[in-house]
Design a protein around this motif. Sequence first.
Motif, mmCIF file in Angstrom:
data_model
loop_
_atom_site.group_PDB
_atom_site.id
_atom_site.type_symbol
_atom_site.label_atom_id
_atom_site.label_comp_id
_atom_site.label_asym_id
_atom_site.label_seq_id
_atom_site.Cartn_x
_atom_site.Cartn_y
_atom_site.Cartn_z
ATOM 1 N N VAL A 254 38.977 -17.005 -3.858
ATOM 2 C CA VAL A 254 40.007 -17.994 -3.117
ATOM 3 C C VAL A 254 40.307 -19.244 -4.057
ATOM 4 O O VAL A 254 41.342 -19.566 -4.343
ATOM 5 C CB VAL A 254 39.565 -18.673 -1.846
ATOM 6 N N ARG A 255 39.220 -19.568 -4.591
ATOM 7 C CA ARG A 255 39.413 -20.825 -5.518
ATOM 8 C C ARG A 255 39.975 -20.508 -6.843
ATOM 9 O O ARG A 255 41.014 -21.372 -7.439
ATOM 10 C CB ARG A 255 37.895 -21.462 -5.600
ATOM 11 N N ALA A 256 39.779 -19.213 -7.343
ATOM 12 C CA ALA A 256 40.577 -18.879 -8.433
ATOM 13 C C ALA A 256 41.671 -18.695 -8.385
ATOM 14 O O ALA A 256 42.798 -19.219 -9.022
ATOM 15 C CB ALA A 256 39.714 -17.582 -8.936
ATOM 16 N N ALA A 257 42.329 -18.142 -7.083
ATOM 17 C CA ALA A 257 43.606 -17.771 -6.755
ATOM 18 C C ALA A 257 44.287 -19.236 -6.494
ATOM 19 O O ALA A 257 45.591 -19.458 -6.980
ATOM 20 C CB ALA A 257 43.793 -16.993 -5.606
ATOM 21 N N TYR A 258 43.615 -20.214 -6.057
ATOM 22 C CA TYR A 258 44.134 -21.430 -5.819
ATOM 23 C C TYR A 258 44.534 -22.183 -6.867
ATOM 24 O O TYR A 258 45.584 -23.021 -7.164
ATOM 25 C CB TYR A 258 43.168 -22.304 -4.924
ATOM 26 N N ARG A 259 43.554 -22.104 -7.795
ATOM 27 C CA ARG A 259 43.739 -22.653 -9.308
ATOM 28 C C ARG A 259 44.882 -22.179 -10.137
ATOM 29 O O ARG A 259 45.706 -22.709 -10.643
ATOM 30 C CB ARG A 259 42.350 -22.739 -10.053
ATOM 31 N N ARG A 260 45.009 -20.742 -9.907
ATOM 32 C CA ARG A 260 46.188 -19.878 -10.927
ATOM 33 C C ARG A 260 47.365 -20.420 -9.914
ATOM 34 O O ARG A 260 48.425 -20.427 -10.873
ATOM 35 C CB ARG A 260 45.745 -18.442 -10.571
ATOM 36 N N SER A 261 47.336 -20.532 -8.963
ATOM 37 C CA SER A 261 48.722 -20.820 -8.277
ATOM 38 C C SER A 261 49.223 -22.380 -8.820
ATOM 39 O O SER A 261 50.247 -22.655 -9.004
ATOM 40 C CB SER A 261 48.561 -20.996 -6.652
ATOM 41 N N GLN A 262 48.140 -23.231 -8.833
ATOM 42 C CA GLN A 262 48.608 -24.528 -9.461
ATOM 43 C C GLN A 262 49.002 -24.459 -10.878
ATOM 44 O O GLN A 262 50.012 -25.209 -11.095
ATOM 45 C CB GLN A 262 47.169 -25.613 -9.427
ATOM 46 N N GLU A 263 48.327 -23.807 -11.814
ATOM 47 C CA GLU A 263 48.766 -23.428 -13.045
ATOM 48 C C GLU A 263 50.300 -22.892 -13.100
ATOM 49 O O GLU A 263 50.939 -23.477 -14.041
ATOM 50 C CB GLU A 263 47.768 -22.651 -13.839
#
Length: 267
Positions: A254-263
């Motif tokens: 979830v955190r990885a997907a969250y960070r990728r969405s931010q990017e």
Amino acid sequence: MSIQLGIIGGGVMAEAILARLIAEKTYAPEEIIVGEPHGARRDYLQKTYQVKVSPDNQEAANVSEVLLLAVKPQVLDRVLASLAGGANRPLVISILAGVSLQRIQKGFPDHAIIRAMPNTPATVGAGMTAIAANKMVEPDQLAKSKAIFSAVGNVVEVPENLMDAVTGVSGSGPAYVALMIEALADGGVLAGLPRAIAQKLALQTVLGTAQLIKDTEEHPAQIKDKVTSPGGTTIAGVAVLEKMGFRSAIIEAVRAAYRRSQELGKK
């Protein structure tokens, strides 16, 4: 009957929303227009749903009370350019992943805009959509947007700064759940079950557990505790999941997907 909803883009998610809106009688077919560049896709949507179609995005924007943007993020600038200068001021709803309200606002100055994040189960009417509104959105417009996404599942309203987190949970979550179902079935096959039976057992177990938690409103840990009897089979399995970092893996996904969405939102 006047056009109430314009949809820019006729892809899978757009069709899912369109089909459910008509099935739920939120809109009649004659109240909808779809702007779609590909002729074959226009013909399919018109014949299947009896909606009006057009190769001209501006035509859809000019006659609609609500305008749903359902294109790929990489073509957004071109689409916004094709919509520039229209006299109509529809409520604009974007389902473009990672695209901020501010970016949409550049193409629609002083418009009421809602950013929405539906997920894949919306295609079967079991979706989860989060919405965030800009300051121009009136209460009746917010209610209208909720009615649209209620046709494809459940809706929650969140501040826009939480939309990337939403992407990590419900946007990407169906992939995590699908992997779990696949792994659960694979475990059954390893234990000797035929593939078809293992798949059915795994799928219904996930469906049933989700329904149980939803209906009882119990915390997932309470459901887990009810299944794990002292010294039993389930606690043995849970111990292995803990040892292998099952929960930590989901949290980090979830955190990885969250960070990728931010990017992606910054590009």
